[in-house]
Motif scaffolding. Structure first.
Motif, mmCIF file in Angstrom:
data_model
loop_
_atom_site.group_PDB
_atom_site.id
_atom_site.type_symbol
_atom_site.label_atom_id
_atom_site.label_comp_id
_atom_site.label_asym_id
_atom_site.label_seq_id
_atom_site.Cartn_x
_atom_site.Cartn_y
_atom_site.Cartn_z
ATOM 1 N N UNK A 125 0.861 -1.173 0.000
ATOM 2 C CA UNK A 125 0.000 0.000 0.000
ATOM 3 C C UNK A 125 0.902 1.230 0.000
ATOM 4 N N UNK A 126 0.885 1.966 -1.101
ATOM 5 C CA UNK A 126 1.824 3.083 -1.211
ATOM 6 C C UNK A 126 1.308 4.392 -0.616
ATOM 7 N N UNK A 127 0.005 4.563 -0.567
ATOM 8 C CA UNK A 127 -0.532 5.786 0.050
ATOM 9 C C UNK A 127 -0.131 7.070 -0.656
ATOM 10 N N UNK A 128 -0.026 6.997 -1.968
ATOM 11 C CA UNK A 128 0.343 8.207 -2.714
ATOM 12 C C UNK A 128 -0.715 8.523 -3.761
ATOM 13 N N UNK A 129 -0.662 9.736 -4.235
ATOM 14 C CA UNK A 129 -1.536 10.135 -5.334
ATOM 15 C C UNK A 129 -0.765 11.156 -6.163
ATOM 16 N N UNK A 130 -1.434 11.783 -7.100
ATOM 17 C CA UNK A 130 -0.753 12.751 -7.946
ATOM 18 C C UNK A 130 -1.384 14.125 -7.745
ATOM 19 N N UNK A 131 -0.561 15.144 -7.811
ATOM 20 C CA UNK A 131 -1.174 16.470 -7.820
ATOM 21 C C UNK A 131 -1.522 16.818 -9.270
ATOM 22 N N UNK A 132 -1.997 18.026 -9.445
ATOM 23 C CA UNK A 132 -2.487 18.374 -10.773
ATOM 24 C C UNK A 132 -1.398 18.431 -11.833
ATOM 25 N N UNK A 133 -0.163 18.574 -11.367
ATOM 26 C CA UNK A 133 0.914 18.647 -12.354
ATOM 27 C C UNK A 133 1.507 17.271 -12.607
ATOM 28 N N UNK A 134 0.877 16.247 -12.045
ATOM 29 C CA UNK A 134 1.378 14.904 -12.280
ATOM 30 C C UNK A 134 2.484 14.505 -11.329
ATOM 31 N N UNK A 135 2.729 15.332 -10.302
ATOM 32 C CA UNK A 135 3.745 14.991 -9.310
ATOM 33 C C UNK A 135 3.163 14.049 -8.272
ATOM 34 N N UNK A 136 4.003 13.094 -7.870
ATOM 35 C CA UNK A 136 3.591 12.152 -6.842
ATOM 36 C C UNK A 136 3.522 12.864 -5.493
ATOM 37 N N UNK A 137 2.432 12.744 -4.773
ATOM 38 C CA UNK A 137 2.356 13.323 -3.426
ATOM 39 C C UNK A 137 1.789 12.297 -2.456
ATOM 40 N N UNK A 138 2.137 12.494 -1.185
ATOM 41 C CA UNK A 138 1.637 11.572 -0.159
ATOM 42 C C UNK A 138 0.212 11.919 0.226
ATOM 43 N N UNK A 139 -0.582 10.914 0.501
ATOM 44 C CA UNK A 139 -1.903 11.163 1.072
ATOM 45 C C UNK A 139 -1.740 11.561 2.540
ATOM 46 N N UNK A 140 -2.797 12.101 3.131
ATOM 47 C CA UNK A 140 -2.721 12.513 4.538
ATOM 48 C C UNK A 140 -2.245 11.367 5.418
ATOM 49 N N UNK A 141 -2.735 10.208 5.137
ATOM 50 C CA UNK A 141 -2.290 9.014 5.840
ATOM 51 C C UNK A 141 -2.358 7.871 4.834
ATOM 52 N N UNK A 142 -1.427 6.925 4.932
ATOM 53 C CA UNK A 142 -1.503 5.825 3.969
ATOM 54 C C UNK A 142 -2.739 4.971 4.157
ATOM 55 N N UNK A 143 -3.316 5.030 5.362
ATOM 56 C CA UNK A 143 -4.453 4.152 5.644
ATOM 57 C C UNK A 143 -5.308 4.781 6.730
ATOM 58 N N UNK A 144 -6.487 5.289 6.385
ATOM 59 C CA UNK A 144 -7.279 6.013 7.383
ATOM 60 C C UNK A 144 -8.134 5.103 8.260
#
Lengths: 829, 871
Positions: free
Chosen positions: B765-784
């Motif tokens: 479980x990577x817990x990441x997403x992309x911002x609007x520019x396609x950059x990888x960013x972390x979610x607030x928590x990997x698992x809520x």
């Protein structure tokens, strides 16, 4: 708030305990309806039965819930708590398996009430002051000891256990020396009200005995201890609804309503009925939600907790249960009761209570899980989720135009031995063994019915009461009542939908029930397979897939898709002519399969692709099916994988089982398989076997008639299982409205099962039947075993043919014409 | 008397005024509760009026969630002209619709219940088809409906207030109550109490309309001619009642309070208890379904008690366990008070509500979606806002049981109105009873100086926004991105599409939508040239769909819509099986499905146009795939999939040579049973994906729904986005899954997949997403959520959690362990494959605050803990 968890451990006896109390191995085998084991017959009485006492001991000792195999063997029903079944949910409402701690179910209750509504200011800030409330993690409190015990150990054990469990132990004024450091709960009698003097700590709970001056004392107590809940004790009786209303109009909000130690009110009515009346009255008068009800009197077993809460209690108060937990066997051996003889060790006593409550809590979770509820507070008064025997039996009796006294019907001789139980009596087990040998009944012993006192055991065919029958029966020329099955149409079409899928027809109206590889071993599976092949019928794999040795029998194997999806693969679905979705199992509604670690051997683990030696829990329910449209999707999925297979839907018997059946029809199922509560099982908690969902006898006509009313009865095949023991049971089930039956335990009895009920213990069955131990399973010889099943079934067919011949005057000439003919049955009063 | 006290007394007076009414109702004999089934629900709210047909096309696609035994709709913020009244009357008058099952009852009902009590501004029968059989599939004649716009006569109201001590209440509140009671009386007398059901009230709120029918929801539309009816808020419901032969629509959804209409999917476990709660407040149900009880609760807490929405939501779906702990202390104490007051009366069991709420006095109209605390019913939310700076943007918020229904609705809208597009900007799933969003969202249409606008807020009031495109960068006049893109394609087929994408990425970013459009038109032409060009075009468009990158001045959703349109055009141009052609690709669709045959010569790829096939059964596209497979086809491109279920199911064992690419909205149970095949989903997937999956490779370029990989035995599974609740439950064997986003709850419950380091299974479980520019960013928590790896006896979870946000409380049986070298050696190849599939580099995953860290500082392992219960 951390998950509430009760730490259990064995309660080590710190000193030699009186010899009379011995927890030995057999104690964990005492099950409902089984003859109690030697040495235990003196336990208990009519109400506090030997089962209750032994199971209480077991739970107090181990902290575990009583589990056993081989289904329920006790009486059909009784009064009070024995006349109630908790409802369960399947398909349309998911249950959740709370016992294994995977789902959040709250058992917390609040004492102290709540405002009727909240008020907020314009900025949405709460204005309403909240009343002080105490929350108990379990809806259980300990009452004062109902009889004096030597020394202070017992009282200390009570307060210590209450402290550890986060609940209250109510003390009388003479026990203040053992008061806990906080959360003091008191019961004050009239005469010690003034004499009690200054207390070291203010009580949080004070209860006052209801007698002429009670209200005055109640007011005084409220004044004296402003922060305490002041409770009025009230003995339940016919006038309770109005009496409680009168008192609440004086300001009383907390009531301790009690019955006697056998759960009877002042007029002798059972506690559940009495309490329900009060609760319902106060709902109608719009008062109930402002009151708290503590209830006591005859609360003896874990299942009584959810039952009495559903009748309207907030919290139960225990009286005799702690004493039993310490080793008392109540009245029977009152004179030699170990608990009454000497003071007990407080630590030991407390731990036993903690253990017992841990087990009770798990069972409460199990019951609530089966009901699909996640808050015990929402269960209060929820009689919609309780099945009352009184109501159901009324509807059931109406099905039969004639009744006869039980004595008018003749039983065959029955030997009385320690073997068997009330449902599978010794005679029934022995005669089944005999039929498996000979292929016909010998009429030497009762082979038609058991001794449960209800359901099938209270039904007879009308011809059984005729003179002709009585005479031949008497002269032991019973074989006149057998006939060659070749002359009768016994066939059962399984697909009535006309949906283009194969029109499977089996030549006899039953097939074999699901038993997993894991609950039984390979030789038993092979025996069942060969028997199914010989009779051109089916048997079900149960959960867990099947070894390759069974592939040659694939045409007779039903692939079961159960909630764990163990061993279910596209190829096993595609191989089967009949696919069975097991939503629930009658013997343990609300629980999935449960294979204990020691039966999860290498070969089982391989088949299930799991880790050897670990207990395997199937979830409950299907996590992909939380509603009836999910159910349709699920059926469609299997149809997509195998476009030629028929789909059977196995469900247990909740009160809305008729709706489940209609939903299954719309979902496209071919067979609805109703599994009643008496079926065998590898391992099931006693509380589930006995207390949840309704007997199969009530479910069959309910579904049959409802589908008839809908005009879709002839498009569905209804199969009944869970307690079908004999050919007569089969015929009765069909006369009640089923098309056919599904047989489990009887097949095992044909192989040699004696209903010992230790299927799940250790390596499993000592006779090698319900075991996967490679050595033990060799005890079953496939060659003999499959013939045993065929012989038993042949005997059944001869009996069925005989029944059909005898029913010819009623216009019944084939097994299909018998369906729904409740008029050929007689209810034995 | 304090102000607070008087308020409570007013409320009591209001409830007490019903005493006689309820006493009469309670005296009637009642059968037990009506069992409720499951359902398909859909609703939307927009800042522009929307014609009814758009909701009906969409809800038609959810037929398999109903059984044609009950459908209904509600619409709020109506068009005064269509209602044949003035805007003022629409706002101030009660819109009462009475369904006359027995047309002969009308005179009596009007005389007894309407004329003497109300001033009626308008009254007319609702137009219907001349013959109900003209609405195909409708089995019985629906009731006549008469619409009344009315207000309570002042003297009647004054008398009512006087008699019940309600003088101090605001007049409108008294009038609401009067209308409510009048309806209750009418329903009681003409519907509930008699054997023959003659008439009942469909709705009686202001600016809120309800129709119900025995049939599917669109039957109501067809029969009552609602296709052109315009409203800002719509909800529809397909019912699957389990209670049998239904000949009257009273039990269909929606049910009404006063100014709210509610549809429901689910079933209460404590129906009786909730009715007891209501009974003590002088409220009695008449229709005996739990949906009615739900709206009665809602109405009590909303209209009578006047609770703020957040309080009402907490009372319905209490926050418990860790989610409660995660709230602020003030919130916790408020919530505890709410629970203490309302827990006995709150619904248990699975439920999902969609509520349409009209608040004409404040000129606000609302659509609410409320989930139960265990998220036991499927639900998807979506939000769309049109681009363009000049005009006021068009905004629409949608809630449905399935994502495909949302897309069907948007597709329908966009086909008529250029301001809409077939895809939403944002889709999400609520976490029931959670500290993160509270499990519910409200879309509110309200009016300001500029006109109507739509806002979306969660339970806590936090606003949900759609991603907005960046302002177009000034490009040099001499650079035409369309041309650059055209040029980039030259020779690309030899360089490979991945290389092309890397090179063209910047042009794809800076180009404006029309320029992309022009290039795509050109691409369509190119694809017709030969097989290789077509294959390139398909792959290039696929990559544009699959990858996350900066879309510059274009909204991603708009770009995707254009990609889909182009791709579908190219695929629809593939020669059919029935025509002569030497192409490697051949196409089959609903109309030509009978021409299905084995592949011949160089034919390699079967292109399946999934549009028009039924969702399941013999006529489904999933079955067609099985048929084609048995005829020898091995490579499939299935497109324009519209919610059809079971894609990739039933292919049988050992299908290692199959590759299946799916475009569109693949429905539930995708790849369930897969045994070797390679399935790629170029978008989001729905619920029950990969059940009992045994072997093969499943790649999902988006999110996936509930109970993903239930009972899976193996396979390699890659998910670009997140999974909803309960992924990997009861999985055994050796499934290996990489999920780049997160999971809501119950990840890998009862996981039994052996020893991860020794051939067993695991999930990353990577817990990441992309911002609007396609950059990888972390979610607030990997698992809520909670219950991570609960009661597992095998396998492992690898969590990318460099900040240690997941704590012991979230486990229920497992334990944390440091990541060993062996662990890293095990998962690294999967992360590399993950990178190839989704463009997520391993180095980026290991980067924390700009620094690449050693794996054991980034990943944590959750492993099996020895538990008593397991032995």
């Amino acid at each position: 708030m951390p998950r509430y968890h009760i730490h259990t451990r064995p309660a080590p006896a710190p000193f030699e305990y009186p010899a009379r109390f011995q927890m030995d191995e057999t104690d964990s085998y005492v099950k409902y309806g089984h003859r109690v084991f030697p040495g235990t017959s003196q336990r208990g009485d009519r109400y506090w039965t030997a089962e209750i006492i032994s199971q209480t001991w077991y739970q107090a000792e181990t902290g575990r819930i009583p589990i056993s195999g081989a289904g329920y063997g006790g009486p059909f029903s009784g009064e009070g708590f024995e006349g109630m079944w908790l409802d369960m949910s399947e398909i349309v409402r998911p249950t959740r398996d709370g016992i294994h701690g995977r789902e959040y179910i709250s058992t917390t209750v609040n004492l102290g009430g709540a405002p009727e509504l909240l008020e907020f200011d314009a900025a949405a800030h709460l204005l309403t002051p909240m009343p002080k409330s105490m929350s108990l993690p379990l809806p259980v409190m300990f009452g004062p000891l109902p009889m004096p015990l030597p020394g202070r150990g017992a009282l200390r054990a009570l307060t210590l256990a209450a402290e550890r469990l986060g609940t209250l132990a109510i003390l009388t004024s003479d026990a203040l020396d053992v008061a806990p450091s906080r959360n003091l709960a008191l019961r004050l009698a009239a005469d010690d009200f003034d004499s009690i003097g200054d207390l070291a700590q203010a009580p949080v709970y004070v209860e006052i005995e209801d007698e002429p001056w009670a209200l005055e004392r109640w007011r005084a107590a409220r004044e004296r201890w402003a922060n305490a809940m002041v409770v009025l004790r009230h003995a339940l009786g016919p006038d309770s609804p109005t009496e409680v209303e009168r008192l609440l109009r004086q300001g009383v909000r907390f009531f301790h309503l009690y019955a006697d130690d056998e759960g009877r009110d002042r007029a002798g009515r059972p506690l559940p009925d009495s309490l329900r009346e009060v609760h319902t009255h106060l709902v109608q008068r719009r008062w109930r939600d402002s009151l708290s009800f503590l209830v006591s009197g005859g609360i003896a077993a874990a299942e009584h907790v959810p039952k009495i809460i559903a009748c309207g209690a907030d919290v139960v108060v225990l009286d005799y249960v702690p004493i039993i937990a310490w080793g008392c066997a109540l009245w029977a051996d009152k004179l030699t009761c170990p608990v009454e003889k000497r003071e007990l060790d407080a630590e030991w006593g407390a731990q036993r209570l903690v253990n017992l409550m841990a087990a009770w809590r798990d069972q409460l979770l199990e019951a609530m899980g089966a009901m699909g509820m996640r808050e015990v507070r929402r269960l209060r008064g929820e009689v919609g989720r309780v099945i009352f025997e009184e109501t159901e039996s009324k509807a059931f009796r109406r099905l039969f135009p004639t009744t006869a006294p039980l004595s008018a019907w003749r039983r065959l001789p029955e030997e009385d031995s320690g073997e068997g139980d009330m449902r599978w009596t010794h005679a029934l087990v022995a005669s089944s063994h005999q039929q498996a040998r000979d292929g016909r009944p010998d009429f030497e012993q009762e082979f038609r019915v058991g001794g449960s006192g209800g359901g099938f055991d209270r039904l007879a065919f009308a011809f059984e009461l005729t003179d002709a029958w009585q005479q031949t029966w008497q002269r032991s020329r019973g074989d006149r009542w057998l006939a060659d099955p070749a002359g009768f149409d016994m066939s059962l079409p399984l697909n009535r939908r006309g949906d283009g899928r194969p029109r499977l027809v089996i030549p006899l109206p039953w097939y074999g029930a699901g038993m997993s590889f894991g609950s039984i071993g390979l030789p038993v599976m092979l025996s069942r397979a060969r028997a199914a092949q010989a009779l051109d019928t089916f048997f079900s794999t149960g959960e867990g897939g099947y070894p390759d040795d069974l592939i040659p029998y694939a045409d007779h194997i039903i692939t079961q898709v159960a909630t764990g999806l163990f061993g279910v693969r596209e190829e096993t679905i595609q191989r089967a002519r009949l696919v069975e979705i097991k939503y629930a199992q009658g013997a343990k509604p609300g629980l999935g399969g449960h294979l204990l670690g020691n039966k999860n051997t290498e070969s089982v683990a391989q088949e299930r692709e799991a880790v050897q030696g670990t207990s395997l829990f199937s979830p409950f329910p299907f996590h992909s099916v939380y509603s009836v449209e999910d159910h349709k999707k699920h059926v469609d999925w299997l149809k997509q994988i195998n476009p030629r297979a028929l789909i059977s839907v196995k469900v247990s018997t909740p009160t809305d089982v008729d709706m489940v059946a209609v939903g299954s029809y719309f979902a496209g199922a071919h067979i609805v398989h109703l599994d009643g509560a008496y079926g065998g099982t590898g391992a099931a908690p006693e509380i589930a076997k006995k207390n949840i969902a309704m007997p199969i006898e009530y479910a069959i006509p309910k579904v049959h008639r409802f589908l008839e009313g809908e005009g879709i009865r002839d498009q569905l095949t209804i199969m009944a299982s869970g307690g079908i023991r004999t050919a007569y049971d089969v015929a009765k089930a069909i006369a009640l409205g089923a098309d056919g039956c599904i047989i489990g335990t009887a097949e095992l009895v044909a192989i040699g099962c004696t209903r010992l009920g230790s299927c799940e213990k250790g390596l499993g069955c000592p006779f090698g039947i319900t075991t996967t131990d490679p050595e033990r399973s060799k005890l079953v010889n496939v060659k003999g075993a499959w013939r045993g099943i065929v012989n038993l079934y042949t005997s059944w067919l001869w009996q069925l043919a005989g029944i059909l011949r005898a029913l010819a005057p009623y216009g019944v000439n084939s097994i299909r014409e018998l369906r729904g003919r409740t008029d050929v049955l007689v209810y034995l009063e | 008397m304090s102000v607070e006290n008087s308020r409570r007394e007013q409320i009591n007076a209001l409830l007490n005024s019903r005493t006689r009414l309820v006493a009469e109702a309670a005296a009637q004999p009642r059968s037990l509760e009506a069992a409720e089934g499951g359902c398909g629900v859909l609703g939307f709210a927009a800042n522009v009026p929307i014609a009814g047909r758009h909701i009906f096309t969409a809800s038609q696609q959810m037929h398999n969630r109903g059984n044609g035994k009950g459908g209904g709709i509600a619409a709020a913020k109506l068009d005064p002209a269509q209602m044949r009244v003035s805007p003022d009357v629409l706002r101030t008058h009660y819109l009462i619709q009475v369904a006359y099952l027995d047309p002969g009852a009308r005179a009596q009902v009007e005389r007894e219940c309407l004329m003497e009590r109300f001033d009626i501004a308008a009254a007319y029968p609702v137009e219907t088809l001349d013959d109900y059989r003209a609405a195909a599939g409708l089995e019985m004649r629906p009731p006549d409906v008469v619409r009344y716009f009315c207000r309570v006569k002042p003297e009647v109201l004054a008398h009512f207030a006087e008699a019940n001590g309600l003088r101090h209440l605001p007049a409108r509140q008294v009038e609401d109550e009067y209308v409510y009671q009048n309806t209750f009386r009418l329903n009681q007398r003409y519907y509930a109490s008699l054997g023959d059901k003659r008439a009942f009230v469909l709705c009686h709120g202001r600016d809120l309309l309800v129709f119900k029918i025995v049939g599917y929801a669109e039957h109501a539309a067809a029969y009552y001619r609602l296709e052109d009816l315009r409203a800002h808020v719509w909800i529809s419901h397909q019912r699957y009642p389990t209670k049998g032969r239904i000949w009257h629509p009273g039990g269909a959804h929606p049910f009404i309070g006063v100014n709210e209409a509610l549809v429901h999917n689910g079933d209460f476990a404590n129906y009786h208890r909730v009715t007891e709660y209501l009974r003590q407040r002088n409220i009695a149900p008449l229709f005996l379904t739990d949906t009615e009880v739900s709206v009665l609760l809602f109405d009590l807490w909303d209209r009578v008690y006047g609770y703020p929405l957040e309080v009402l939501l907490e009372a319905l779906a209490p926050t418990t366990e860790r989610d409660l702990d995660m709230l602020s202390p003030e919130k916790q104490s408020l919530y505890r008070a709410i629970q203490q007051t309302h827990l006995h009366g709150s619904p248990d069991g699975p439920w999902f509500f969609i509520v349409a709420r009209s608040q004409p006095d404040t000129q606000a109209w609302q659509l609410l979606g409320i989930t139960d605390t265990s998220m036991l019913r499927p639900q998807v939310f979506a939000l769309y806002e049109s681009g363009g700076a000049v005009t006021v943007p068009v905004q629409i918020g949608l809630i449905a049981s399935e994502r495909q229904a949302i897309n069907a609705c948007l597709r329908s809208l966009s086909s008529e109105d250029a301001r809409f597009q077939p895809l939403a900007d944002k889709y999400w799933v609520a976490r029931g009873g959670s500290y993160t969003d509270g499990g519910s969202f409200a879309f509110t249409v309200s009016k300001d100086g500029q006109g109507y606008h739509l806002t979306c807020r969660d339970k806590f009031g936090k606003s949900v926004e759609t991603p907005q495109p960046s302002v177009a960068a000034k490009t040099r006049d001499d650079i035409d991105p369309a041309r650059t893109l055209r040029d980039s394609v030259q020779g690309a087929s030899t360089r490979g599409v991945g290389q092309w994408f890397a090179e063209a990425r910047e042009s794809l970013t800076v180009a404006e939508l029309p320029q992309i459009g022009a290039w795509m038109d050109w691409l369509i032409g190119l694809s017709g040239k030969d097989d290789a060009s077509r294959a390139f075009a398909i792959n290039a468009l696929t990559l544009m769909r699959d990858r996350r990158y900066d879309t510059g001045p274009k909204k991603r959703s708009a770009l995707l819509a254009m990609v889909d349109k182009t791709l579908y055009r190219i695929l629809r141009a593939v020669p059919g099986l029935e025509v002569g052609s030497a192409s490697t690709h051949r196409r089959v669709d609903w109309h030509t499905r009978q021409t299905m045959r084995s592949p011949v010569a160089d034919e390699q790829v079967l292109v399946v146009d999934a549009c028009g096939f039924s969702a399941e059964g013999e006529e489904s596209a999933a079955r067609l795939l099985c048929q084609a497979h048995s005829l020898g086809w091995r490579h499939f491109i299935a497109f324009d999939w519209r919610g059809g279920r079971f894609a990739g199911c039933g292919l049988g064992p050992n299908t290692d040579d199959i590759r299946l690419d799916i475009y569109g909205d693949a429905g539930d149970y995708l790849g369930s049973g897969l045994d070797g095949a390679h399935v790629l989903v170029h978008g989001d997937a729905q619920d029950q994906v990969g059940q009992i999956l045994k072997r093969g490779r499943l790649v999902i370029h988006g999110d996936v729904g509930q109970t993903f990989l239930y009972g899976a035995k193996g396979g390699e599974i890659f998910v670009l986005g997140s999974a909803a609740g309960r992924p990997l439950i009861n999985a055994v064997g050796r499934p290996r899954a990489v999920i780049n986003g997160t999971c809501l709850d119950y990840l890998a419950e009862s996981f039994m997949a052996g020893d991860a380091l020794n051939g067993g299974g695991f999930a990353i479980l990577n817990g990441v997403t992309f911002d609007q520019t396609g950059q990888l960013i972390e979610l607030d928590t990997p698992y809520p959520g909670g219950n991570l790896f609960s009661l597992a006896s095998g396998g492992a979870i690898y969590l990318r959690d460099p900040r240690g946000k997941v704590d012991d409380d979230q486990l229920n049986g497992g334990q944390f362990a440091p990541l060993s070298d062996a662990d890293w050696q095990l998962i690294e190849p999967y992360l590399r494959q993950n990178g190839e599939l989704f463009g997520i580099c391993v180095a980026d995953l290991l980067r924390v605050d700009g620094e690449v860290q050693p794996p054991h500082k980034v990943y944590r392992k959750v492993e099996v803990k020895s538990l008593d219960v397991l032995h």
